[in-house]
Design a protein around this motif. Structure first.
Motif, PDB file in Angstrom:
ATOM      1  N   MET A 183       0.823  -1.202   0.000  1.00  0.00           N
ATOM      2  CA  MET A 183       0.000   0.000   0.000  1.00  0.00           C
ATOM      3  C   MET A 183       0.862   1.260   0.000  1.00  0.00           C
ATOM      4  N   GLU A 184       1.984   1.220   0.720  1.00  0.00           N
ATOM      5  CA  GLU A 184       2.859   2.388   0.741  1.00  0.00           C
ATOM      6  C   GLU A 184       3.504   2.607  -0.620  1.00  0.00           C
ATOM      7  N   ALA A 185       3.756   1.531  -1.333  1.00  0.00           N
ATOM      8  CA  ALA A 185       4.351   1.674  -2.666  1.00  0.00           C
ATOM      9  C   ALA A 185       3.384   2.394  -3.603  1.00  0.00           C
ATOM     10  N   LEU A 186       2.078   2.102  -3.477  1.00  0.00           N
ATOM     11  CA  LEU A 186       1.078   2.769  -4.310  1.00  0.00           C
ATOM     12  C   LEU A 186       0.974   4.253  -3.960  1.00  0.00           C
ATOM     13  N   ASN A 187       1.008   4.574  -2.657  1.00  0.00           N
ATOM     14  CA  ASN A 187       0.984   5.986  -2.261  1.00  0.00           C
ATOM     15  C   ASN A 187       2.228   6.713  -2.756  1.00  0.00           C
ATOM     16  N   LEU A 188       3.345   6.052  -2.706  1.00  0.00           N
ATOM     17  CA  LEU A 188       4.581   6.655  -3.200  1.00  0.00           C
ATOM     18  C   LEU A 188       4.496   6.892  -4.707  1.00  0.00           C
ATOM     19  N   LEU A 189       3.873   5.954  -5.405  1.00  0.00           N
ATOM     20  CA  LEU A 189       3.678   6.122  -6.854  1.00  0.00           C
ATOM     21  C   LEU A 189       2.751   7.296  -7.156  1.00  0.00           C
ATOM     22  N   TYR A 190       1.651   7.427  -6.397  1.00  0.00           N
ATOM     23  CA  TYR A 190       0.746   8.569  -6.576  1.00  0.00           C
ATOM     24  C   TYR A 190       1.458   9.880  -6.276  1.00  0.00           C
ATOM     25  N   TRP A 191       2.250   9.905  -5.212  1.00  0.00           N
ATOM     26  CA  TRP A 191       2.973  11.110  -4.842  1.00  0.00           C
ATOM     27  C   TRP A 191       3.956  11.499  -5.952  1.00  0.00           C
ATOM     28  N   GLY A 192       4.651  10.519  -6.480  1.00  0.00           N
ATOM     29  CA  GLY A 192       5.593  10.792  -7.567  1.00  0.00           C
ATOM     30  C   GLY A 192       4.888  11.282  -8.820  1.00  0.00           C
ATOM     31  N   PHE A 193       3.736  10.685  -9.161  1.00  0.00           N
ATOM     32  CA  PHE A 193       2.986  11.122 -10.338  1.00  0.00           C
ATOM     33  C   PHE A 193       2.470  12.540 -10.164  1.00  0.00           C
ATOM     34  N   ASP A 194       1.928  12.844  -8.976  1.00  0.00           N
ATOM     35  CA  ASP A 194       1.424  14.200  -8.727  1.00  0.00           C
ATOM     36  C   ASP A 194       2.547  15.228  -8.772  1.00  0.00           C
ATOM     37  N   SER A 195       3.699  14.875  -8.241  1.00  0.00           N
ATOM     38  CA  SER A 195       4.845  15.790  -8.287  1.00  0.00           C
ATOM     39  C   SER A 195       5.280  16.037  -9.724  1.00  0.00           C
ATOM     40  N   LEU A 196       5.352  14.980 -10.499  1.00  0.00           N
ATOM     41  CA  LEU A 196       5.726  15.125 -11.908  1.00  0.00           C
ATOM     42  C   LEU A 196       4.704  15.959 -12.673  1.00  0.00           C
ATOM     43  N   LEU A 197       3.430  15.750 -12.364  1.00  0.00           N
ATOM     44  CA  LEU A 197       2.365  16.527 -13.009  1.00  0.00           C
ATOM     45  C   LEU A 197       2.473  18.003 -12.654  1.00  0.00           C
ATOM     46  N   GLY A 198       2.710  18.310 -11.381  1.00  0.00           N
ATOM     47  CA  GLY A 198       2.846  19.704 -10.963  1.00  0.00           C
ATOM     48  C   GLY A 198       4.055  20.375 -11.595  1.00  0.00           C
ATOM     49  N   MET A 199       5.183  19.689 -11.625  1.00  0.00           N
ATOM     50  CA  MET A 199       6.383  20.266 -12.232  1.00  0.00           C
ATOM     51  C   MET A 199       6.184  20.458 -13.736  1.00  0.00           C
ATOM     52  N   SER A 200       5.474  19.529 -14.379  1.00  0.00           N
ATOM     53  CA  SER A 200       5.201  19.670 -15.812  1.00  0.00           C
ATOM     54  C   SER A 200       4.317  20.877 -16.092  1.00  0.00           C
ATOM     55  N   LEU A 201       3.343  21.113 -15.209  1.00  0.00           N
ATOM     56  CA  LEU A 201       2.476  22.281 -15.386  1.00  0.00           C
ATOM     57  C   LEU A 201       3.272  23.578 -15.276  1.00  0.00           C
ATOM     58  N   PHE A 202       4.143  23.660 -14.263  1.00  0.00           N
ATOM     59  CA  PHE A 202       4.968  24.865 -14.124  1.00  0.00           C
ATOM     60  C   PHE A 202       5.899  25.037 -15.322  1.00  0.00           C
ATOM     61  N   TYR A 203       6.492  23.956 -15.777  1.00  0.00           N
ATOM     62  CA  TYR A 203       7.412  24.029 -16.914  1.00  0.00           C
ATOM     63  C   TYR A 203       6.681  24.485 -18.188  1.00  0.00           C
ATOM     64  N   LEU A 204       5.511  23.888 -18.458  1.00  0.00           N
ATOM     65  CA  LEU A 204       4.768  24.266 -19.659  1.00  0.00           C
ATOM     66  C   LEU A 204       4.289  25.711 -19.594  1.00  0.00           C
ATOM     67  N   ALA A 205       3.842  26.147 -18.414  1.00  0.00           N
ATOM     68  CA  ALA A 205       3.399  27.534 -18.271  1.00  0.00           C
ATOM     69  C   ALA A 205       4.562  28.489 -18.507  1.00  0.00           C
ATOM     70  N   TRP A 206       5.710  28.178 -17.945  1.00  0.00           N
ATOM     71  CA  TRP A 206       6.878  29.042 -18.120  1.00  0.00           C
ATOM     72  C   TRP A 206       7.323  29.083 -19.588  1.00  0.00           C
ATOM     73  N   GLN A 207       7.380  27.946 -20.221  1.00  0.00           N
ATOM     74  CA  GLN A 207       7.801  27.887 -21.611  1.00  0.00           C
ATOM     75  C   GLN A 207       6.797  28.572 -22.538  1.00  0.00           C
ATOM     76  N   ALA A 208       5.503  28.447 -22.241  1.00  0.00           N
ATOM     77  CA  ALA A 208       4.491  29.104 -23.077  1.00  0.00           C
ATOM     78  C   ALA A 208       4.605  30.619 -22.980  1.00  0.00           C
ATOM     79  N   LEU A 209       4.947  31.124 -21.803  1.00  0.00           N
ATOM     80  CA  LEU A 209       5.069  32.567 -21.633  1.00  0.00           C
ATOM     81  C   LEU A 209       6.398  33.103 -22.145  1.00  0.00           C
ATOM     82  N   ALA A 210       7.454  32.318 -22.061  1.00  0.00           N
ATOM     83  CA  ALA A 210       8.793  32.810 -22.380  1.00  0.00           C
ATOM     84  C   ALA A 210       9.238  32.505 -23.801  1.00  0.00           C
ATOM     85  N   SER A 211       8.495  31.722 -24.544  1.00  0.00           N
ATOM     86  CA  SER A 211       8.926  31.335 -25.882  1.00  0.00           C
ATOM     87  C   SER A 211       8.756  32.497 -26.866  1.00  0.00           C
TER      88      SER A 211
END
Length: 110
Positions: A1-29
């Motif tokens: 069960m902890e492995a699944l929570n760790l997987l969700y945490w990692g996916f959410d972190s990756l999703l959040g970082m991707s959102l910030f990266y895409l927003a920054w690149q869309a504004l700065a390109s």
């Protein structure tokens, strides 16, 4: 069960970082087409983020309006910016668009 929570945490972190990266690149390109494509991708990832937050209605609205409709309108506006000879009324070639400064010069001289 902890492995699944760790997987969700990692996916959410990756999703959040991707959102910030895409927003920054869309504004700065400097390339407008690239910015529009990045904006559409941002909207799709934002819809995925709404799904992760258990808000499927917001996810559908974000995907349809934020990514789909707005992206299509931005791409249509970009296509019109590239070709200044397109007539606004029927989409066929027409007269060249007169710059705003020359119109003011004619009206001020009268």
């Amino acid at each position: 069960m902890e492995a699944l929570n760790l997987l969700y945490w990692g996916f959410d972190s990756l999703l959040g970082m991707s959102l910030f990266y895409l927003a920054w690149q869309a504004l700065a390109s400097p390339d407008m087409f690239k910015s529009i494509v990045l904006f559409i991708n941002f909207g799709l990832l934002m819809a995925l983020a709404w799904v992760r937050l258990n808000a499927p209605d917001l996810a559908l609205a974000e995907a349809a309006i934020g990514a789909g409709l707005t992206g299509a309108l931005l791409l249509a506006a970009f296509a019109r910016l590239k070709d200044p000879c397109v007539d606004v009324s029927d989409g066929e070639e027409g007269q060249k668009i007169i710059p705003h400064n020359s119109i003011e010069g004619e009206t001020n001289g009268e």
